[in-house]
Scaffold this motif. Structure first.
Motif, mmCIF file in Angstrom:
data_model
loop_
_atom_site.group_PDB
_atom_site.id
_atom_site.type_symbol
_atom_site.label_atom_id
_atom_site.label_comp_id
_atom_site.label_asym_id
_atom_site.label_seq_id
_atom_site.Cartn_x
_atom_site.Cartn_y
_atom_site.Cartn_z
ATOM 1 N N ILE A 64 -3.333 5.661 4.869
ATOM 2 C CA ILE A 64 -1.978 5.196 4.568
ATOM 3 C C ILE A 64 -0.957 6.303 4.825
ATOM 4 O O ILE A 64 0.100 6.077 5.424
ATOM 5 C CB ILE A 64 -1.890 4.720 3.103
ATOM 6 C CG1 ILE A 64 -2.760 3.478 2.886
ATOM 7 C CG2 ILE A 64 -0.441 4.439 2.704
ATOM 8 C CD1 ILE A 64 -2.346 2.271 3.672
ATOM 9 N N PRO A 83 0.806 -1.229 0.000
ATOM 10 C CA PRO A 83 0.000 0.000 0.000
ATOM 11 C C PRO A 83 0.835 1.273 0.000
ATOM 12 O O PRO A 83 0.462 2.266 -0.636
ATOM 13 C CB PRO A 83 -0.825 -0.120 1.288
ATOM 14 C CG PRO A 83 -0.890 -1.585 1.559
ATOM 15 C CD PRO A 83 0.432 -2.120 1.116
ATOM 16 N N PHE A 84 1.978 1.248 0.674
ATOM 17 C CA PHE A 84 2.834 2.435 0.748
ATOM 18 C C PHE A 84 3.587 2.644 -0.566
ATOM 19 O O PHE A 84 3.754 3.775 -1.026
ATOM 20 C CB PHE A 84 3.803 2.296 1.922
ATOM 21 C CG PHE A 84 3.090 2.054 3.218
ATOM 22 C CD1 PHE A 84 2.525 3.110 3.919
ATOM 23 C CD2 PHE A 84 2.934 0.772 3.716
ATOM 24 C CE1 PHE A 84 1.832 2.891 5.104
ATOM 25 C CE2 PHE A 84 2.240 0.539 4.893
ATOM 26 C CZ PHE A 84 1.685 1.600 5.584
ATOM 27 N N CYS A 96 6.353 8.032 1.564
ATOM 28 C CA CYS A 96 5.631 6.755 1.478
ATOM 29 C C CYS A 96 6.607 5.626 1.182
ATOM 30 O O CYS A 96 6.567 4.557 1.799
ATOM 31 C CB CYS A 96 4.560 6.817 0.388
ATOM 32 S SG CYS A 96 3.099 7.792 0.810
ATOM 33 N N THR A 116 -5.063 -0.031 9.237
ATOM 34 C CA THR A 116 -5.366 0.469 7.913
ATOM 35 C C THR A 116 -6.120 -0.563 7.121
ATOM 36 O O THR A 116 -6.030 -1.759 7.368
ATOM 37 C CB THR A 116 -4.073 0.830 7.163
ATOM 38 O OG1 THR A 116 -3.220 -0.313 7.167
ATOM 39 C CG2 THR A 116 -3.369 1.979 7.823
#
Length: 219
Positions: A121, A21-22, A40, A190
């Motif tokens: 996120i 996700p990052f 990120c 998350t």
């Protein structure tokens, strides 16, 4: 040539999935906000480095990620840690406010769900700042509450969208939104990747490999 193809997703196993996700947000935000994109990816890199018993595939991913961080650092406009933390936090708050405004205005679609998800996120990446003794930075109560709510609301909206229905309205402003989210999600966290994660990961790693070529060593 080395790194001309991504390692098979199945061989990567579960190690890299929490990073995805990052990494995806870094990819999405590169043009819109290089600084947030950089952090990120940096968060993903630091999380990956903490992984014990790294697989060869994880080492390869981290090698490529280190190269990408080096390549994008000049355009990220980095300042001091305190200034950059405030910048990333403000970005996350603006995303959250935009999603919340759309949600309360009746636009409860996939776009609003994605905005909430991305906000959750980006808030998580704030944990990389002010790290001491290898321990992650704790979020403030306000930001932790917003993260729980954003992840919960993203899941609620996405589920309704998949089922072809309109999601229920959000809690009234002034209600304990984070408590509502915690009850629904079992304590927060998350929103996860879910179906299609393997395909998304393979596509991401393939693009990363094509863009960077040879990797650097990872401890």
């Amino acid at each position: 040539p080395p790194h001309s193809r991504p390692p098979p997703t199945r061989a990567m196993g579960e190690q890299a999935k929490p990073l995805l996700p990052f990494l995806q947000r870094g990819d999405e935000l590169q043009r819109a906000d290089p600084k947030v994109a950089y952090y990120c990816r940096m968060f993903a890199c630091e999380e990956g480095m903490r992984t014990s018993d790294k697989t060869p595939e994880m080492r390869e991913l981290l090698s490529l990620l280190v190269l990408q961080l080096e390549k994008t650092k000049p355009s990220a406009g980095l300042q001091g840690a305190e200034e950059d933390e405030a910048y990333v936090e403000n970005f996350a708050l603006r995303l959250f406010a935009k999603a919340d405004k759309l949600d309360r205005g009746g636009r409860r679609d996939a776009k609003t769900a994605k905005l909430f998800y991305v906000a959750s996120i980006v808030i998580e990446t704030l944990r990389q700042f002010d790290v001491s003794n290898g321990a992650k930075h704790e979020l403030s109560d306000e930001m932790a509450g917003k993260q729980r709510y954003a992840a919960w609301r993203a899941g609620e909206l996405a589920k309704a969208n998949r089922e072809g229905r309109t999601a229920a309205p959000p809690p009234e402003e002034g209600e304990d939104e984070s408590a509502s989210a915690a009850r629904t999600t079992g304590g927060g966290g998350t929103a996860g990747g879910g179906a299609g994660m393997d395909d998304e990961y393979e596509s991401f790693l393939s693009e990363l490999t094509d863009n960077l070529g040879k990797g650097a060593g990872v401890p």
